[in-house]
Design a protein around this motif. Structure first.
Motif, PDB file in Angstrom:
ATOM      1  N   GLN A  21       0.819  -1.208   0.000  1.00  0.00           N
ATOM      2  CA  GLN A  21       0.000   0.000   0.000  1.00  0.00           C
ATOM      3  C   GLN A  21       0.857   1.266   0.000  1.00  0.00           C
ATOM      4  N   GLU A  22       1.976   1.242   0.729  1.00  0.00           N
ATOM      5  CA  GLU A  22       2.835   2.424   0.805  1.00  0.00           C
ATOM      6  C   GLU A  22       3.353   2.823  -0.576  1.00  0.00           C
ATOM      7  N   LEU A  24       1.968   2.084  -3.464  1.00  0.00           N
ATOM      8  CA  LEU A  24       0.825   2.532  -4.248  1.00  0.00           C
ATOM      9  C   LEU A  24       0.407   3.947  -3.847  1.00  0.00           C
ATOM     10  N   ASP A  25       0.470   4.256  -2.563  1.00  0.00           N
ATOM     11  CA  ASP A  25       0.144   5.603  -2.097  1.00  0.00           C
ATOM     12  C   ASP A  25       1.090   6.629  -2.701  1.00  0.00           C
ATOM     13  N   SER A  26       2.351   6.265  -2.831  1.00  0.00           N
ATOM     14  CA  SER A  26       3.336   7.155  -3.440  1.00  0.00           C
ATOM     15  C   SER A  26       3.007   7.424  -4.904  1.00  0.00           C
ATOM     16  N   ALA A  28       0.011   7.201  -6.287  1.00  0.00           N
ATOM     17  CA  ALA A  28      -1.231   7.982  -6.325  1.00  0.00           C
ATOM     18  C   ALA A  28      -0.977   9.444  -5.972  1.00  0.00           C
ATOM     19  N   LYS A  29      -0.078   9.688  -5.046  1.00  0.00           N
ATOM     20  CA  LYS A  29       0.238  11.065  -4.644  1.00  0.00           C
ATOM     21  C   LYS A  29       0.861  11.831  -5.808  1.00  0.00           C
ATOM     22  N   GLN A  35      -5.698   5.178 -10.479  1.00  0.00           N
ATOM     23  CA  GLN A  35      -6.256   4.374  -9.398  1.00  0.00           C
ATOM     24  C   GLN A  35      -5.189   3.395  -8.938  1.00  0.00           C
ATOM     25  N   THR A  36      -5.227   3.036  -7.679  1.00  0.00           N
ATOM     26  CA  THR A  36      -4.320   2.005  -7.171  1.00  0.00           C
ATOM     27  C   THR A  36      -5.126   0.928  -6.463  1.00  0.00           C
ATOM     28  N   GLU A  37      -4.637  -0.280  -6.540  1.00  0.00           N
ATOM     29  CA  GLU A  37      -5.292  -1.422  -5.898  1.00  0.00           C
ATOM     30  C   GLU A  37      -4.239  -2.379  -5.353  1.00  0.00           C
TER      31      GLU A  37
END
Length: 58
Positions: A21-22, A24-26, A28-29, A35-37
């Motif tokens: 998730q970390e 993917l969050d990067s 997305a930011k 979109q991220t999954e």
């Protein structure tokens, strides 16, 4: 990744998938149009879940 970013910038639906998730969050930011999954591609149930989820958002 560069192709996915460009694809999203052209108002297309782009989904980045991964296990962490970390990370993917990067993504997305830096690229809010994407979109991220989170997915474990070794788990058939996880693949089916994401497939159903993506198809329902068409």
């Amino acid at each position: 990744m560069a192709q996915s970013i460009r694809f999203a910038q052209l108002d297309n639906r782009a989904i980045v998938e991964g296990r962490r998730q970390e990370a993917l969050d990067s993504v997305a930011k830096s690229n809010p149009a994407m979109q991220t999954e989170v997915i474990n591609v070794q788990d058939p149930r996880d693949i089916e879940r994401l497939d159903a989820q993506c198809l329902s958002k068409k």
